[in-house]
Scaffold this motif. Structure first.
Motif, PDB file in Angstrom:
ATOM      1  N   GLY A  27       0.843  -1.271  -0.112  1.00  0.00           N
ATOM      2  CA  GLY A  27      -0.044   0.051  -0.102  1.00  0.00           C
ATOM      3  C   GLY A  27       0.972   1.282  -0.194  1.00  0.00           C
ATOM      4  N   ALA A  28       2.311   1.187  -0.146  1.00  0.00           N
ATOM      5  CA  ALA A  28       3.009   2.230  -0.269  1.00  0.00           C
ATOM      6  C   ALA A  28       2.632   3.178  -1.565  1.00  0.00           C
ATOM      7  CB  ALA A  28       4.357   2.251  -0.103  1.00  0.00           C
ATOM      8  N   ALA A  29       2.414   4.204  -1.613  1.00  0.00           N
ATOM      9  CA  ALA A  29       1.962   5.147  -2.700  1.00  0.00           C
ATOM     10  C   ALA A  29       2.967   5.461  -3.724  1.00  0.00           C
ATOM     11  CB  ALA A  29       1.133   6.244  -2.350  1.00  0.00           C
ATOM     12  N   TRP A  30       4.250   5.468  -3.138  1.00  0.00           N
ATOM     13  CA  TRP A  30       5.196   6.124  -3.876  1.00  0.00           C
ATOM     14  C   TRP A  30       6.698   5.459  -3.265  1.00  0.00           C
ATOM     15  CZ3 TRP A  30       2.703   9.251  -0.524  1.00  0.00           C
ATOM     16  CH2 TRP A  30       3.367   9.677   0.552  1.00  0.00           C
ATOM     17  N   ASP A  31       7.643   5.497  -4.314  1.00  0.00           N
ATOM     18  CA  ASP A  31       9.051   5.380  -3.672  1.00  0.00           C
ATOM     19  C   ASP A  31       9.834   6.684  -3.783  1.00  0.00           C
ATOM     20  OD1 ASP A  31      11.429   3.332  -3.515  1.00  0.00           O
ATOM     21  OD2 ASP A  31      11.952   4.632  -5.228  1.00  0.00           O
ATOM     22  N   PHE A  32      10.199   7.001  -2.671  1.00  0.00           N
ATOM     23  CA  PHE A  32      10.739   8.552  -2.466  1.00  0.00           C
ATOM     24  C   PHE A  32      11.912   8.817  -3.672  1.00  0.00           C
ATOM     25  CE2 PHE A  32      13.557  11.359  -0.275  1.00  0.00           C
ATOM     26  CZ  PHE A  32      12.638  12.541  -0.212  1.00  0.00           C
ATOM     27  N   TYR A  33      12.810   8.128  -3.706  1.00  0.00           N
ATOM     28  CA  TYR A  33      13.959   8.573  -4.490  1.00  0.00           C
ATOM     29  C   TYR A  33      13.620   8.316  -5.947  1.00  0.00           C
ATOM     30  CZ  TYR A  33      16.877   9.300  -0.255  1.00  0.00           C
ATOM     31  OH  TYR A  33      17.274   9.685   0.654  1.00  0.00           O
ATOM     32  N   SER A  34      12.783   7.460  -6.259  1.00  0.00           N
ATOM     33  CA  SER A  34      12.303   7.328  -7.665  1.00  0.00           C
ATOM     34  C   SER A  34      11.286   8.661  -7.993  1.00  0.00           C
ATOM     35  CB  SER A  34      11.352   6.129  -8.016  1.00  0.00           C
ATOM     36  OG  SER A  34      12.235   4.928  -7.837  1.00  0.00           O
ATOM     37  N   GLU A  35      10.620   9.080  -7.137  1.00  0.00           N
ATOM     38  CA  GLU A  35       9.697  10.272  -7.090  1.00  0.00           C
ATOM     39  C   GLU A  35      10.670  11.437  -7.572  1.00  0.00           C
ATOM     40  OE1 GLU A  35       5.838  11.874  -7.661  1.00  0.00           O
ATOM     41  OE2 GLU A  35       6.378   9.690  -6.912  1.00  0.00           O
ATOM     42  N   ALA A  36      11.669  11.546  -6.671  1.00  0.00           N
ATOM     43  CA  ALA A  36      12.508  12.428  -6.924  1.00  0.00           C
ATOM     44  C   ALA A  36      13.185  12.576  -8.268  1.00  0.00           C
ATOM     45  CB  ALA A  36      13.612  12.781  -5.846  1.00  0.00           C
ATOM     46  N   ALA A  37      13.617  11.311  -8.817  1.00  0.00           N
ATOM     47  CA  ALA A  37      14.325  11.228  -9.867  1.00  0.00           C
ATOM     48  C   ALA A  37      13.511  11.652 -11.180  1.00  0.00           C
ATOM     49  CB  ALA A  37      14.705  10.018 -10.070  1.00  0.00           C
ATOM     50  N   GLU A  38      12.007  11.527 -10.871  1.00  0.00           N
ATOM     51  CA  GLU A  38      11.025  11.360 -12.148  1.00  0.00           C
ATOM     52  C   GLU A  38      10.483  12.791 -11.881  1.00  0.00           C
ATOM     53  OE1 GLU A  38       8.019   8.764 -11.143  1.00  0.00           O
ATOM     54  OE2 GLU A  38       9.259   6.909 -11.394  1.00  0.00           O
ATOM     55  N   ARG A  39      10.721  13.669 -11.042  1.00  0.00           N
ATOM     56  CA  ARG A  39      10.331  15.117 -11.114  1.00  0.00           C
ATOM     57  C   ARG A  39      11.528  16.011 -11.461  1.00  0.00           C
ATOM     58  NH1 ARG A  39       5.260  16.358  -8.322  1.00  0.00           N
ATOM     59  NH2 ARG A  39       4.199  14.855  -7.838  1.00  0.00           N
ATOM     60  N   SER A  40      12.576  15.435 -11.411  1.00  0.00           N
ATOM     61  CA  SER A  40      13.975  16.301 -11.977  1.00  0.00           C
ATOM     62  C   SER A  40      14.217  16.183 -13.347  1.00  0.00           C
ATOM     63  CB  SER A  40      15.070  15.699 -10.939  1.00  0.00           C
ATOM     64  OG  SER A  40      14.778  15.737  -9.597  1.00  0.00           O
ATOM     65  N   ALA A  41      14.609  17.221 -13.991  1.00  0.00           N
ATOM     66  CA  ALA A  41      14.965  17.424 -15.125  1.00  0.00           C
ATOM     67  C   ALA A  41      16.435  16.513 -15.521  1.00  0.00           C
ATOM     68  CB  ALA A  41      15.329  18.867 -15.635  1.00  0.00           C
ATOM     69  N   ALA A  42      16.557  16.072 -16.594  1.00  0.00           N
ATOM     70  CA  ALA A  42      17.676  15.192 -16.983  1.00  0.00           C
ATOM     71  C   ALA A  42      19.085  16.216 -16.708  1.00  0.00           C
ATOM     72  CB  ALA A  42      17.757  15.172 -18.695  1.00  0.00           C
ATOM     73  N   GLY A  43      19.946  15.995 -16.116  1.00  0.00           N
ATOM     74  CA  GLY A  43      21.059  16.784 -15.767  1.00  0.00           C
ATOM     75  C   GLY A  43      21.101  17.204 -14.674  1.00  0.00           C
ATOM     76  N   SER A  44      20.202  16.914 -13.791  1.00  0.00           N
ATOM     77  CA  SER A  44      19.973  17.834 -12.452  1.00  0.00           C
ATOM     78  C   SER A  44      20.930  17.206 -11.664  1.00  0.00           C
ATOM     79  CB  SER A  44      18.642  17.550 -11.964  1.00  0.00           C
ATOM     80  OG  SER A  44      17.691  17.961 -12.576  1.00  0.00           O
ATOM     81  N   VAL A  45      21.402  18.346 -10.462  1.00  0.00           N
ATOM     82  CA  VAL A  45      22.164  17.869  -9.524  1.00  0.00           C
ATOM     83  C   VAL A  45      21.504  18.111  -8.183  1.00  0.00           C
ATOM     84  CG1 VAL A  45      24.258  19.059  -8.210  1.00  0.00           C
ATOM     85  CG2 VAL A  45      24.078  19.212 -10.497  1.00  0.00           C
ATOM     86  N   LEU A  46      21.625  17.027  -7.373  1.00  0.00           N
ATOM     87  CA  LEU A  46      20.750  16.447  -6.146  1.00  0.00           C
ATOM     88  C   LEU A  46      21.615  17.063  -4.946  1.00  0.00           C
ATOM     89  CD1 LEU A  46      18.183  15.248  -5.055  1.00  0.00           C
ATOM     90  CD2 LEU A  46      19.282  13.138  -5.070  1.00  0.00           C
ATOM     91  N   LEU A  47      20.980  17.492  -3.903  1.00  0.00           N
ATOM     92  CA  LEU A  47      21.393  17.325  -2.440  1.00  0.00           C
ATOM     93  C   LEU A  47      20.467  16.249  -1.847  1.00  0.00           C
ATOM     94  CD1 LEU A  47      23.254  18.381  -0.004  1.00  0.00           C
ATOM     95  CD2 LEU A  47      21.532  20.272   0.062  1.00  0.00           C
ATOM     96  N   ASP A  48      21.102  15.397  -1.072  1.00  0.00           N
ATOM     97  CA  ASP A  48      20.238  14.602  -0.134  1.00  0.00           C
ATOM     98  C   ASP A  48      20.774  14.749   1.300  1.00  0.00           C
ATOM     99  OD1 ASP A  48      18.596  12.478   0.405  1.00  0.00           O
ATOM    100  OD2 ASP A  48      20.004  11.083   0.567  1.00  0.00           O
TER     101      ASP A  48
END
Length: 246
Positions: A27-48
């Motif tokens: 029943g988990a509605a999302w995978d957190f890091y996949s969600e972040a990747a899908e909402r980020s443009a190609a070539g993005s720089v990420l801070l975790d």
């Protein structure tokens, strides 16, 4: 004991390795890091922020141009760097740093993430470029509700559900984020064996001072008897996700 000291202590015991714990979620509605990747443009720089041992963010390393993971715990950062070397990810680095004071230039990152970790919304907004996004997943007050009831204590036990969500949203609004999206789920979680649940309780602060009360052993055994199912030992996973746009 403060939070940082707590995690340093448990890290010395288990090497930050939670992979040994067998647990399934329904029943988990999302995978957190996949969600972040899908909402980020190609070539993005990420801070975790609060990256821990880095296993989660490393799993999406091929979807970002570069990733910086920070954690306040030195041992956690050491483990994260060891994990990075093991999977040979050259576009990821891990640093010891406090979330309250991000030592990066203004408008440096395209995406910022914080999973189950405190954050400073003003600092996040400062290091995000215009048009960037901030995603945070946090644990709701009613997480592990049957466990906390069984022990009569626990993180946020008895607090109003939604209090942390409201607080986080207010902090984001005060930091002048343009648009904030909110998502929630309350999933079923199954631990395959009593040993798996015991590992969780010993190495997280869900039940404060677990094992230090004479009644804890019997409370644990009663919980197992009452909540054992063919799928495993049942509890719940209460999560919320906030996505803020700058």
């Amino acid at each position: 004991m403060d939070e940082g000291a707590f995690y340093d202590q448990i890290g010395a015991v288990n090497g930050w390795d939670f992979s040994r714990m067998e647990c399934s979620v329904e029943g988990a509605a999302w995978d957190f890091y996949s969600e972040a990747a899908e909402r980020s443009a190609a070539g993005s720089v990420l801070l975790d922020i609060g990256t821990g041992g880095g296993e989660q963010v490393l799993s999406t390393a091929d979807r970002f141009a570069f990733i910086v993971g920070i954690d306040s715990s030195g041992p956690m950062v050491e483990t994260a760097n060891a994990n990075r070397q093991r999977v040979a990810r050259e576009n990821v680095c891990f640093l010891q740093m406090e979330a309250e004071r991000l030592e990066f230039p203004t408008a440096f990152f395209d995406t910022v993430t914080s999973r189950h970790c405190p954050f400073n919304a003003h600092e996040v907004a400062r290091v995000l470029r215009p048009g960037g996004i901030f995603l945070t997943q946090q644990v709701g007050e009613t997480d592990k509700a049957n466990l906390k009831t069984a022990f009569g204590r626990g993180q946020a036990f008895g607090e109003r559900d939604g209090s942390l969500l409201t607080q986080c949203r207010r902090e984001m609004e005060a930091a002048a984020f343009d648009r904030i999206e909110c998502f929630e789920y309350d999933a079923q979680e199954y631990y395959r064996r009593p040993e798996d649940l015991l590992f969780l309780l010993r190495h997280t602060p869900i039940i404060p001072d677990f094992g230090q009360y004479p009644e804890d052993r019997e409370a644990f055994n009663r919980f197992i008897r009452k909540n054992r199912t063919p799928k495993g030992i049942r509890t719940n996973s209460r999560r919320f996700l906030l996505i803020a746009h700058k």
